[in-house]
Design a protein around this motif. Structure first.
Motif, mmCIF file in Angstrom:
data_model
loop_
_atom_site.group_PDB
_atom_site.id
_atom_site.type_symbol
_atom_site.label_atom_id
_atom_site.label_comp_id
_atom_site.label_asym_id
_atom_site.label_seq_id
_atom_site.Cartn_x
_atom_site.Cartn_y
_atom_site.Cartn_z
ATOM 1 N N ALA A 403 0.840 -1.209 0.000
ATOM 2 C CA ALA A 403 0.000 0.000 0.000
ATOM 3 C C ALA A 403 0.871 1.253 0.000
ATOM 4 O O ALA A 403 0.622 2.204 -0.750
ATOM 5 N N VAL A 404 1.925 1.256 0.833
ATOM 6 C CA VAL A 404 2.835 2.406 0.894
ATOM 7 C C VAL A 404 3.569 2.569 -0.434
ATOM 8 O O VAL A 404 3.744 3.679 -0.941
ATOM 9 N N GLN A 405 3.986 1.447 -1.015
ATOM 10 C CA GLN A 405 4.701 1.486 -2.295
ATOM 11 C C GLN A 405 3.812 2.045 -3.402
ATOM 12 O O GLN A 405 4.289 2.762 -4.291
ATOM 13 N N ILE A 406 2.510 1.733 -3.345
ATOM 14 C CA ILE A 406 1.569 2.263 -4.352
ATOM 15 C C ILE A 406 1.483 3.785 -4.230
ATOM 16 O O ILE A 406 1.549 4.503 -5.230
ATOM 17 N N VAL A 407 1.362 4.281 -2.996
ATOM 18 C CA VAL A 407 1.302 5.729 -2.774
ATOM 19 C C VAL A 407 2.587 6.373 -3.296
ATOM 20 O O VAL A 407 2.565 7.417 -3.966
ATOM 21 N N SER A 408 3.718 5.736 -3.021
ATOM 22 C CA SER A 408 5.011 6.238 -3.493
ATOM 23 C C SER A 408 5.036 6.293 -5.020
ATOM 24 O O SER A 408 5.516 7.261 -5.617
ATOM 25 N N GLY A 409 4.487 5.261 -5.688
ATOM 26 C CA GLY A 409 4.438 5.216 -7.149
ATOM 27 C C GLY A 409 3.542 6.287 -7.731
ATOM 28 O O GLY A 409 3.871 6.902 -8.752
ATOM 29 N N VAL A 410 2.405 6.536 -7.083
ATOM 30 C CA VAL A 410 1.481 7.567 -7.570
ATOM 31 C C VAL A 410 2.103 8.950 -7.408
ATOM 32 O O VAL A 410 1.934 9.828 -8.251
ATOM 33 N N LEU A 411 2.863 9.146 -6.324
ATOM 34 C CA LEU A 411 3.552 10.435 -6.118
ATOM 35 C C LEU A 411 4.553 10.729 -7.226
ATOM 36 O O LEU A 411 4.859 11.886 -7.517
ATOM 37 N N GLN A 412 5.071 9.696 -7.877
ATOM 38 C CA GLN A 412 5.982 9.885 -9.004
ATOM 39 C C GLN A 412 5.222 10.078 -10.309
ATOM 40 O O GLN A 412 5.818 10.358 -11.341
ATOM 41 N N GLY A 413 3.889 9.912 -10.263
ATOM 42 C CA GLY A 413 3.044 10.122 -11.440
ATOM 43 C C GLY A 413 2.215 11.379 -11.262
ATOM 44 O O GLY A 413 2.757 12.493 -11.224
ATOM 45 N N PRO A 414 0.875 11.228 -11.105
ATOM 46 C CA PRO A 414 0.017 12.414 -10.894
ATOM 47 C C PRO A 414 0.193 12.924 -9.465
ATOM 48 O O PRO A 414 -0.450 12.424 -8.539
ATOM 49 N N PHE A 415 1.093 13.896 -9.284
ATOM 50 C CA PHE A 415 1.527 14.292 -7.945
ATOM 51 C C PHE A 415 0.376 14.816 -7.083
ATOM 52 O O PHE A 415 0.297 14.525 -5.881
ATOM 53 N N ASP A 416 -0.527 15.596 -7.686
ATOM 54 C CA ASP A 416 -1.653 16.139 -6.908
ATOM 55 C C ASP A 416 -2.515 15.023 -6.349
ATOM 56 O O ASP A 416 -2.989 15.094 -5.210
ATOM 57 N N LEU A 417 -2.726 14.005 -7.161
ATOM 58 C CA LEU A 417 -3.495 12.856 -6.687
ATOM 59 C C LEU A 417 -2.725 12.146 -5.575
ATOM 60 O O LEU A 417 -3.311 11.740 -4.557
#
Length: 936
Positions: A403-417
């Motif tokens: 779950a934490v890794q997914i959040v980390s991955g999204v932060l490298q993509g759509p940052f606002d999301l």
């Protein structure tokens, strides 16, 4: 007896349905005798062919079907019936061609596909058995010979390689592709793939790519013949070359289905409109399935992500149809999230490459950016939140890590999301808590997540107060280099995001140099995996803000080369970090110029005034630039520019452009930059990216163009691509140096060829160049006039001077009277060429200003021999153009000037001037306006 052919046709249809084929034949035959309509005639022949098939009279069936095809070449029923008849007659090669045409027109018809497979197998069986079909099978024996060599395991290696290359070349040509396609080629290419020989597989796949290019119907037929499952399976193999080739094949097919790329018309078969939506959905679903399959290699997963990145989001946001993106979000967003949530160090991880998860983050970002309204973005967020919640389990730490890794991955993509996901209950606290875990894997994932989260100031404040001490403890205590390096970067990043170096400097006890030395060691340590070493690069991108650090860094050649090697990997973060570090080392970032009065005022009020570090002064910057050039920075930058657009962001492009501009500062270094590929690399940077980036790249191009031989700096057609960036710098919003160097570059180009001059004119540079000829700044006025001097050789430019209603000629004449000698040389040269090429301009010159004669006389008496020569050439052009004009000149003081110059003794240095003056006098004598001295 009926006399209406339509009624007879209907009657025949009823008999046929009742299995009374004889009476049906009679009705169709009678209708043919009475019919005069071509379209109906084709239908009747086609129907009669069906009767003959039922009666097993195959020759007659083939004959009637051929008559129908002669009327309508894309009559699919007639083609199929002829194929059936020819198969029964044993003419398998001809039957196969008709079935192939049917499959081209209706690619999804399973009946046609099955017929093709059956006929292909029968044909190959006879060919392999050495039957008589070998000769009659192919209309082109060369194609057959190629396949025979390739499928024969005993063929010589050289012969097989030559046959493979010839087949690829043939597949790229329309005529060759059609020959292969119509002669059982797809089936034979499939056999090559099934040999499992890498060279034969590559040859087959590349040939198929050529056959699909620009031909929608053929591409669709090949897609269905091969099957999307087989294509995806081939792309999944752990062989980079094969995986890439299959990816290119699928991209070519997709381009055809989307109507992109090279489009050509291919006769009546193209008249059938192919509905491609089902095929595109099928391809998309298989690619999404590949993302979560353990049977797919890391390279195969990367290929699937790249295809989705390229083909799903809209190319142009003005296009309102984002249905492909919505489809992927609804059917595949969770699959993409599963990829970004993978932890390579855990045993259940999917096969990944170093780029897989970052590419997945890029896809998440592109999909999010492609959404058109808040409800669509809310749906995207809800899917992400639900998926993350499903992974959070206090009883299962491994699941929570995902779950934490997914959040980390999204932060490298759509940052606002990603920031919204950080706001989910307990997520931030969970990340901080994991930092304190005893398990190294927990620390690794948590530290990375904290780093990505700290980019936003609001989040960084929370982490500074909760996570900095944890990061310090982790750095000091852990023996795991992977965790240690990430903790260091976390501290660097927190200092940057918080607007303070609190975390970093407190930890380093005032010295960033110690941390930088450690980062350089990690960079050079090839035993550490590249994924970990990239964090060392990111650390250096922050640490090189310190003047002492950057000076030491450029002296460490092994560390520089290690960083350049890492820059060749396709990693978005590495490219940005390398570019940032180089911007810091070359001081090519924007700096605010301090106003002396405000500095004194600040000192008076006892406020802190930041002072320039001694190592940020020009001498040190120049030395660093020289060191970077020696270490091969240009080759590294050129390699970075070639990265895929999903990896090379506009921000990174701008940073690279800044570095290039700094490298080009010294004219002596520009030859080295060109030799190492810098000129070529700058062109795309000047065309795409941020406005600032494009200006910086264009300015660097102008610096190179101003002093380099264009044929060497920008060989072939590339030189024409440089013109537009140079013209863009003529904008009055650009600074004087940019204007000046752009004009120098255009002057250099315009002196090379008329094709280049025409390109400059077409880019609408002429009005801007004319404006700078009015400029008060001496160097700008001189550069613009010199550029115009070269451009007037072009006929189109000359015609603009001839046209009524403009002051172009007047401006050039007046510039000939300027005191600036260099401006005079250029203006006189332009006027000499104009008056030589256009006689109309000779008389027009005398009308544009009353000072024309005085200016001409001054030119002809000028101390500078180059100016004097050009003035005399202008006089000769005026005299040669018109007798009346010559008379006017003879009656003026110009005759005395010409006589004075012409009577001078021959002199090697001045001979060209004396000769022109004598030519003027000779022409006047020819007119009878003057006589030789002896006759006077």
């Amino acid at each position: 007896q009926m006399e209406d052919p339509i009624q007879l046709k209907e009657e025949g249809n009823k008999y046929f349905q009742a299995n009374d084929y004889e009476k049906a034949l009679q009705s169709y035959t009678q209708a043919l005798k009475l019919n005069k309509d071509k379209a109906l005639q084709a239908v009747l022949y086609r129907n009669r062919a069906a009767c003959f098939l039922k009666k097993e009279e195959y020759a007659k069936a083939a004959s009637d079907a051929s008559r129908a095809i002669d009327i309508n070449a894309s009559d699919i029923k007639a083609l199929y019936r002829r194929s059936q008849a020819l198969e029964k007659l044993g003419k398998l090669d001809q039957a196969f061609k008709d079935a192939q045409k049917c499959a081209t027109i209706e690619p999804r018809n399973k009946n046609f596909q099955e017929t093709l497979r059956r006929l292909g197998a029968n044909i190959q069986e006879k060919v392999n058995a050495g039957g008589t079909l070998r000769i009659q099978f192919s209309t082109d024996s060369r194609v057959q010979k190629m396949f025979e060599i390739l499928l024969d395991e005993n063929s010589e290696k050289e012969k097989r390689e030559k046959a493979a290359n010839n087949l690829i070349v043939l597949g790229r040509e329309e005529a060759g592709a059609e020959r292969i396609f119509q002669n059982n080629g797809v089936n034979l290419l499939l056999q090559l793939i099934e040999t499992k020989n890498p060279e034969l597989i590559l040859a087959a796949v590349r040939t198929l790519s050529g056959m699909c290019t620009g031909h929608k119907a053929r591409a669709t037929a090949i897609l269905h013949y091969l099957g999307i499952d087989s294509i995806c399976m081939w792309m999944s193999v752990d062989n980079e070359e094969i995986s890439l080739a299959v990816c290119n094949l699928l991209q070519t097919i997709t381009d055809c289905l989307l109507g992109q790329g090279k489009e050509e018309h291919h006769g009546k078969e193209e008249a059938v409109v192919l509905d491609t939506k089902k095929d595109l959905k099928m391809i998309t679903m298989r690619l999404l399935d590949m993302l979560v399959s353990k049977r797919v290699s890391g390279q195969g997963r990367d290929r699937a992500l790249n295809l989705l990145n390229k083909n799903i989001p809209r190319k142009d946001l003005k296009d309102h149809d984002n249905s492909r993106t919505i489809f992927v979000i609804d059917n595949g967003l969770k699959k993409i999230l599963k990829v970004v949530g993978q932890i390579p160090e855990m045993p259940d991880c999917l096969p990944l490459t170093e780029n897989t998860q970052l590419t997945a983050s890029v896809l998440l970002n592109k999909l999010y950016d492609d959404l058109r309204c808040d409800p669509e973005r809310d749906n995207y967020r809800i899917i992400c939140e639900e998926y993350i919640k499903s992974k959070i389990d206090p009883q299962d730490m491994d699941k929570t890590l995902h779950a934490v890794q997914i959040v980390s991955g999204v932060l490298q993509g759509p940052f606002d999301l990603g920031n919204k996901l950080l706001g989910m209950k307990g997520v931030m606290e969970m990340m901080v808590a994991l930092c304190g875990s005893e398990r190294e894997i927990d620390q690794l994932v948590a530290v990375e997540a904290l780093i990505h989260a700290s980019t936003k100031l609001s989040r960084a404040t929370f982490i500074i107060s909760n996570g900095v001490n944890l990061l310090k403890e982790i750095y000091k205590k852990t023996k795991n280099e992977k965790i240690k390096i990430r903790a260091l970067v976390g501290l660097c990043k927190l200092g940057s995001a918080g607007g303070t170096d609190y975390g970093l400097r407190q930890f380093a006890e005032g010295s960033t140099e110690k941390l930088a030395r450690q980062c350089r060691k990690w960079l050079c340590n090839t035993t550490i995996d590249a994924r970990t070493r990239k964090w060392a690069v990111e650390g250096m991108s922050y640490l090189t803000l310190d003047a002492d650090v950057k000076d030491d860094f450029v002296e460490d050649e092994p560390a520089l080369k290690a960083m350049f090697d890492l820059a060749k990997t396709s990693d978005k973060t590495i490219l940005y970090s390398v570019a940032s570090a180089l911007v810091n080392c070359t001081n090519s970032y924007d700096t605010k110029e301090l106003v002396p009065e405000l500095v004194q005022l600040a000192k008076f009020s006892k406020q802190h005034v930041p002072e320039e570090h001694p190592k940020d002064k020009k001498d040190f910057v120049v030395k660093r630039v020289k060191r970077l050039l020696k270490a091969g920075v240009v080759s590294a930058l050129a390699c970075m520019v070639k990265a895929d657009s999903a990896i090379l962001t506009d921000q990174t492009k701008e940073l690279i452009a800044r570095v290039f501009l700094a490298l080009c500062e010294d004219p002596k270094d520009r030859g080295t930059i060109v030799a190492q590929g810098g000129g070529k690399a700058l062109i795309p940077l000047a065309v795409e990216g941020t406005d600032v980036g494009k200006i910086k790249a264009s300015h660097a191009l102008a610096k190179i163009a101003a002093i380099s031989n264009p044929d060497i700096a920008f060989p072939g057609e590339r030189v024409y691509e440089v013109v537009r960036p140079l013209v863009s710098l003529l904008n009055t919003e650009r600074d004087g140096l940019q204007n000046y160097e752009a004009l120098l570059g255009l002057t250099n180009f315009s002196g090379r060829s008329d094709k280049l001059r025409l390109k400059i004119v077409k880019e609408k540079a002429l009005p801007d160049i004319e404006n700078y000829m009015f400029e008060n700044h001496d160097q700008l006025r001189q550069a613009a006039t010199e550029c115009m001097c070269n451009l007037v050789v072009n006929k189109e430019v000359q015609e603009r001077f001839v046209a009524d209603g403009n002051d172009r000629l007047k401006l050039v004449v007046l510039l000939c009277g300027e005191d600036d000698e260099k401006v005079q040389v250029a203006a006189a040269g332009a006027l000499a060429m104009l008056t030589a090429a256009q006689k109309k301009l000779c008389s027009k010159m005398t009308q544009v200003t009353t000072q024309w004669l005085e200016i001409l006389q001054r030119l002809c008496l000028h101390d500078n021999m180059e100016v004097q020569h050009r003035g005399l050439v202008i006089a000769f052009n005026l005299i040669s153009a018109d007798k009346e004009l010559a008379k006017k000149l003879v009656e003026s003081e110009l005759l005395e000037i010409l006589t004075y110059v012409g009577k001078q003794e021959d002199h090697p240095k001045k001979q060209h001037i004396i000769n022109v003056a004598r030519d003027c006098l000779t022409r006047c004598m020819d007119y009878g306006l003057i006589k030789p001295f002896s006759q006077a």
